[in-house]
Design a protein around this motif. Structure first.
Motif, mmCIF file in Angstrom:
data_model
loop_
_atom_site.group_PDB
_atom_site.id
_atom_site.type_symbol
_atom_site.label_atom_id
_atom_site.label_comp_id
_atom_site.label_asym_id
_atom_site.label_seq_id
_atom_site.Cartn_x
_atom_site.Cartn_y
_atom_site.Cartn_z
ATOM 1 N N VAL A 103 1.326 -1.204 -0.026
ATOM 2 C CA VAL A 103 0.156 -0.023 -0.121
ATOM 3 C C VAL A 103 0.500 0.848 0.533
ATOM 4 C CG1 VAL A 103 -2.173 1.316 1.442
ATOM 5 C CG2 VAL A 103 -1.560 -1.041 1.042
ATOM 6 N N LEU A 104 0.478 2.109 -0.780
ATOM 7 C CA LEU A 104 1.246 3.604 -0.675
ATOM 8 C C LEU A 104 0.430 4.360 -0.985
ATOM 9 C CD1 LEU A 104 4.276 2.542 -2.033
ATOM 10 C CD2 LEU A 104 2.489 1.071 -3.062
ATOM 11 N N SER A 105 -0.045 5.261 0.830
ATOM 12 C CA SER A 105 -0.725 5.969 0.320
ATOM 13 C C SER A 105 -0.291 7.419 0.173
ATOM 14 C CB SER A 105 -1.062 5.925 2.063
ATOM 15 O OG SER A 105 -1.615 6.174 2.515
ATOM 16 N N PRO A 106 -0.639 8.171 -0.275
ATOM 17 C CA PRO A 106 -0.352 9.588 -0.110
ATOM 18 C C PRO A 106 -0.823 10.643 1.581
ATOM 19 C CG PRO A 106 -0.867 8.786 -2.720
ATOM 20 C CD PRO A 106 -1.637 8.082 -1.841
ATOM 21 N N TRP A 107 -2.061 9.449 1.364
ATOM 22 C CA TRP A 107 -2.553 10.709 2.629
ATOM 23 C C TRP A 107 -1.172 10.113 3.939
ATOM 24 C CZ3 TRP A 107 -7.157 12.633 3.393
ATOM 25 C CH2 TRP A 107 -7.346 13.231 4.883
#
Length: 430
Positions: free
Chosen positions: A332-336
Motif C-alpha cells: 500500500v502506497l498512501s499519499p494520505w
C-alpha cells in the motif's frame, strides 16, 4: 471490514503518520503500508513490473471501468498507454485549453446565480469538472443530452458503489462470479451504454472526415506504434469511463478542498484573487504565471490527495526493512499518510503553500509527494489536471470571495477523498 467499506481513512491508526512501514494481517492476505521514500521508489519507480497494480481495488470498479488502463497490468496496460499518452502530451494541453476556459466561464456564470446563500461546493465542482471532461474529450458541454445523462447517472453510481468490493478482502478464483449491488450494476450499464453512443457517433464522424480535433478523436485515431492497431469501440468505452471517473471525480475533489482552504485562509485567498486578475482572455501562456494559485493547488493535493491510497501486489517474495514479505502480499502506497508524515515534512498538518520554496519542501516534492502516483504508472492526465485545477480555482476566486459556513467538513474516502456531510461555502461577488 465495515470501516474499510464505509471509509478507508477511518480505519487508519495515528501511528501510521510516523511509521516507515507497517503490516496489516487478515486471514486471507498480508498488507504492508510503505512510507519510507526509498521503499516507495522501489515499488513505483525502480521495479514497477515486479509490483503490478493489485486486482483487489479494481474488483469493485469493473462493472463501470471494464478493462480500462486504470485496472490493467503487463503488456495490455503498456499497449493502452502507448495509444493514450500522445493525447496528453504537453503540446496538446495548449489545444485543450480553450475548452477548459469555456467550462470555467460556464462555472462562473452558474455560481453567479447562487451568491449570498450557502451552497454545497462539492456539487458545483463536480459539475464544473464534468463539464471540462466532456468539452475536452468530445467537444460537447455538460448541457448536451448524453453528457447530462452520464453525469446524472454517475451520481447514482457513486451512492451505490463502496470503494471496496467483498473480493478485495476475500480472494476469489477468476471463474467465480462477483457480486455487485443491483443499483451498481444498473448504473454502470446505463453509463457504458451512453458512452458507447458517444464513441459510435465519433467513429462515424472520423470516417466522414468531420470529427473535431479533441481528445477523443486523437485517441481513437492513434495507432499502437508496435502493432499498428487502433482501440476497438469496446476498448474506447473502457478508457472513456476511466477518463470520466479519474478526470471528473479527482478534479472535483481537489477543487472543492482548495476552495474550502481558501475560505479558511483569507490571506492566501486574496493573493490568488489578485494574481487571477491577469486572466482576461483564454491565453494559455498566462497559466504559467499563476504561481500562487499553483502552489495553493499543490498544497491542497498534499493535504487532501483525491486518491488516498494505491495498492500494488508483490509477484515474488521480498524483504523490506528486515521483514519477509510473501508472494501475493498487498503493498500500500498512501499519499494520505506520506503527505502528512511527521518524519518527512516540516509542520505537516499545516496549510502552507510557501513550503514548496523551502529546502524541506523541495526535498519532499521529490521524495514524498505522489498525488498522481509516480514512475511508470504516473497519471497520464497529471499535467491536464494541474492546468484545469489552477485555472478553475483562479477564475472562481477572481470573481468571488468564498467564506466557510456551517460545520467543519470531515474528510472521508469513497471513490475519492470527499467530505462526509459536504463542504458548505458562501460566495459573494468581488
Amino acid at each position: 471490514m465495515k470501516l474499510f467499506r464505509q471509509d478507508i481513512l477511518s480505519a487508519q491508526p495515528a501511528r501510521l503518520y510516523r511509521a516507515w512501514m507497517a503490516e496489516f494481517k487478515t486471514p486471507f492476505f498480508r498488507s504492508y503500508l510503505l512510507n519510507q521514500p526509498q521503499l516507495v521508489a522501489e515499488v513505483l519507480k525502480k521495479r514497477p513490473d515486479d509490483f503490478p497494480k493489485s486486482d483487489r481495488i479494481g474488483e469493485g470498479l469493473r462493472p463501470l471501468l471494464g478493462n480500462s488502463v486504470f485496472l490493467t497490468n503487463g503488456e495490455t496496460w503498456k499497449r493502452q498507454r502507448r495509444i493514450i499518452d500522445p493525447a496528453f502530451e504537453g503540446g496538446r494541453l495548449r489545444d485543450t485549453y480553450p475548452a477548459m476556459w469555456q467550462a470555467a466561464d460556464a462555472a462562473v456564470e452558474r455560481l453567479a446565480t447562487q451568491t449570498g446563500t450557502p451552497i454545497e461546493i462539492e456539487a458545483e465542482t463536480s459539475h464544473a469538472a464534468a463539464d471540462v471532461i466532456f468539452r475536452t474529450l468530445f467537444s460537447i458541454p455538460i448541457e448536451h443530452e448524453i453528457a447530462r445523462a452520464v453525469f446524472t447517472e454517475f451520481r447514482t453510481y457513486q451512492r451505490s458503489q463502496p470503494i471496496l468490493n467483498l473480493a478485495a478482502f476475500v480472494p476469489l478464483p477468476r471463474w467465480m462470479p462477483r457480486f455487485f449491488g443491483k443499483d451498481t450494476r444498473a448504473s454502470a450499464r446505463i453509463i457504458r451504454d451512453l458512452i458507447t453512443q458517444l464513441c459510435d457517433q465519433r467513429q462515424a464522424e472520423i470516417a466522414a472526415g468531420t470529427a473535431p480535433d479533441d481528445l477523443a478523436t486523437k485517441i481513437m485515431t492513434t495507432r499502437d506504434p508496435q502493432t499498428g492497431e487502433l482501440f476497438t469501440t469496446s476498448e474506447m468505452v473502457d478508457q472513456v469511463a476511466i477518463f470520466f471517473l479519474a478526470g471528473h471525480e479527482t478534479s472535483a475533489s481537489a477543487l472543492a478542498w482548495a476552495l474550502y482552504l481558501m475560505a479558511r485562509y483569507p490571506d492566501w485567498q486574496d493573493k490568488v484573487a489578485e494574481e487571477a486578475q491577469a486572466l482576461d482572455s483564454p491565453d494559455f501562456a498566462k497559466v504559467s504565471k499563476l504561481k500562487i494559485s499553483r502552489d495553493v493547488f499543490r498544497e491542497t493535493l498534499r493535504l487532501y490527495p483525491p486518491v488516498p491510497m494505491m495498492v500494488r501486489e508483490a509477484t515474488c517474495p521480498e524483504a523490506f526493512r528486515d521483514r519477509k514479505i510473501p508472494k501475493g502480499a498487498q503493498m500500500v502506497l498512501s499519499p494520505w499518510h506520506l503527505h502528512r508524515h511527521n518524519r518527512l515534512w516540516d509542520d505537516p498538518d499545516s496549510f502552507d503553500p510557501a513550503r514548496f520554496a523551502t529546502e524541506n519542501g523541495k526535498a519532499c516534492m521529490r521524495d514524498a509527494y505522489i498525488p498522481f502516483s509516480t514512475g511508470a504508472r504516473v497519471c497520464t492526465g497529471a499535467g491536464f489536471a494541474m492546468v484545469e485545477g489552477v485555472l478553475l480555482l483562479s477564475r472562481i476566486l477572481r470573481d468571488f470571495k468564498v467564506t466557510a459556513v456551517g460545520a467543519e467538513p470531515v474528510p472521508v474516502a469513497h471513490l475519492t477523498v470527499r467530505s462526509r456531510s459536504g463542504i458548505h461555502l458562501m460566495l459573494t461577488p468581488r
